[in-house]
Design a protein around this motif. Structure first.
Motif, mmCIF file in Angstrom:
data_model
loop_
_atom_site.group_PDB
_atom_site.id
_atom_site.type_symbol
_atom_site.label_atom_id
_atom_site.label_comp_id
_atom_site.label_asym_id
_atom_site.label_seq_id
_atom_site.Cartn_x
_atom_site.Cartn_y
_atom_site.Cartn_z
ATOM 1 N N ALA A 197 0.918 -1.026 0.112
ATOM 2 C CA ALA A 197 -0.094 0.090 0.033
ATOM 3 C C ALA A 197 0.753 1.113 -0.262
ATOM 4 O O ALA A 197 0.609 2.216 -0.770
ATOM 5 N N ASP A 207 -4.752 4.799 3.913
ATOM 6 C CA ASP A 207 -4.383 3.587 3.110
ATOM 7 C C ASP A 207 -4.473 2.213 3.811
ATOM 8 O O ASP A 207 -4.808 1.335 3.560
ATOM 9 N N GLY A 239 -0.882 6.747 4.319
ATOM 10 C CA GLY A 239 -1.666 7.423 3.414
ATOM 11 C C GLY A 239 -1.299 8.294 2.599
ATOM 12 O O GLY A 239 0.052 8.342 2.159
#
Length: 408
Positions: free
Chosen positions: A17, A269, A284
């Motif tokens: 991610a 994320d 994120g």
């Protein structure tokens, strides 16, 4: 309240991610003397043969190997940096280390093996062709790739460039990092502590690690303990940085505003990982204003200093590596060691701080006694992180994978 482990994400998923969609930063051309530690943006091709001519590997006498085993006249003297004349047939040349081997000679006999009388030298028999020669282009041939894109320029690589006469080089721009601390209880060293306050150990630790990984810390700030202040600082940080790093404020407490601000401004994320230490870690993205465009990556580290230390190695280092397109930063070297400790993990993967002893029988991992996430002394002097998978029992003698930290 008991932990809910069902929604904890593994480290591997977090890395996917974190690195999803990351592209390399643009390049810039700088002086070679200022390029230590920087990462090449493209391949560098050799302009010259190295060495540029056949030269002697030692002090001695240059000759045609077929003339060995007899007295030969010494017909010339060749020091390093002086041109050599072609060698007269049946003669030899006094030559010094680095001196150009003359045409007509195909070997060098070290001076300790030669007997000299006046202007002649006795050469022992059975000298092979090529003995004690450094052939032209042995190290590098003109037109070959000298250094590959993504190479981090260490001392040897800088010497390699200098050997080609290269004075300027294209490197990746350093990732710009905003390093933000949260918590009214955090005080910078040098100021007096008030009741309930502690000194900020994360900031100098992380700043040093980020610089070591190849980034540039361009903004350092303390985030206010309120929702609007947190949002404002995060948005401002995203405008000036490629990566926004926070410490603390990503847990579930009423005063932990970072996660909520990230979700309001951009995108979360991943949050809450199946690792120890460092479970409340947020990953994120923060969008930039339309004029600048794009987005800054966000890494929210827990406030505990050991969690920040481990998180920096596991997540910030590969993220910086991706921004620099530097494969050497993507992963840490793994060593298998024999544990001299015992432990048992639950549902989270444990990254234990260890010292490695390299013995004749193999590598031994010695764990720091107190592995609590607030005990920063367990990171001082640590050679590696011993990776203990979830639901695993380790006893003395068990083989454990260790992530080596003694890297550039």
């Amino acid at each position: 309240m008991a932990d809910n482990h069902g929604d904890l994400q593994p480290v591997e998923a977090a890395l996917v991610a974190l690195l999803d969609g990351v592209t390399a930063l643009p390049d810039e051309t700088i002086a070679g003397e200022a390029a230590a530690g920087r990462v090449l943006a493209g391949d560098v091709m050799a302009r010259l043969d190295v060495p540029p001519f056949d030269n002697s590997a030692m002090d001695g006498y240059a000759l045609d190997h077929r003339d060995a085993g007899q007295w030969l006249p010494i017909v010339q003297r060749i020091a390093a940096g002086t041109p050599a004349a072609p060698l007269a047939p049946g003669g030899c040349a006094r030559i010094f280390t680095g001196g150009e081997v003359p045409a007509g000679a195909d070997c060098v006999v070290m001076q300790e093996r030669v007997e000299v009388e006046g202007e002649r030298a006795w050469i022992p028999a059975a000298i092979p062709a090529g003995d004690n020669l450094r052939r032209r282009g042995r190290d590098v041939a003109a037109g070959d790739r000298l250094l590959a894109a993504g190479t981090r320029l260490d001392a040897a690589a800088l010497g390699h460039l200098a050997g080609q006469g290269i004075t300027r080089v294209a490197v990746r721009r350093r990732p710009r990092i905003a390093l933000l601390s949260t918590g009214d209880e955090i005080v910078d060293p040098g100021r007096p502590l008030g009741p309930g306050q502690i000194y900020n150990s994360n900031r100098p630790m992380l700043r040093t690690l980020l610089t070591r990984f190849g980034a540039e810390v361009v903004r350092v700030e303390t985030v206010p303990d309120d929702v609007e202040g947190t949002r404002r600082v995060l948005q401002e940080a995203a405008e000036s940085a490629d990566v926004v790093v926070t410490t603390g404020g990503v847990s579930v407490g009423e005063e932990d505003h970072v996660k909520a601000a990230l979700e309001a401004l951009g995108r979360l994320d991943m949050w809450r990982l199946a690792i120890r230490p460092g479970k409340p870690l947020a990953l994120g993205r923060l969008p930039r204003r339309a004029a600048q465009g794009g987005e800054a990556r966000f890494v929210g580290l827990p406030g505990n200093p050991v969690s920040g230390f481990v998180g920096a190695w596991l997540f910030l280092r590969p993220l910086i590596g991706a921004l620099l397109a530097c494969p050497a930063l993507a992963t840490l070297p793994r060593l298998v060691a024999s544990a001299d400790f015992e432990t048992r993990t639950g549902p989270r993967q444990h990254y234990m701080r260890v010292i490695l002893d390299f013995t004749a029988e193999g590598i031994v991992a010695r764990a720091f006694r107190d592995q609590n996430s607030g005990v920063l002394s367990s990171c001082v002097g640590a050679d590696a992180l011993a990776v203990i998978p979830p639901e695993t029992t380790v006893s003395p003698g068990t083989d454990v994978d260790c992530l080596w930290l003694r890297v550039d």
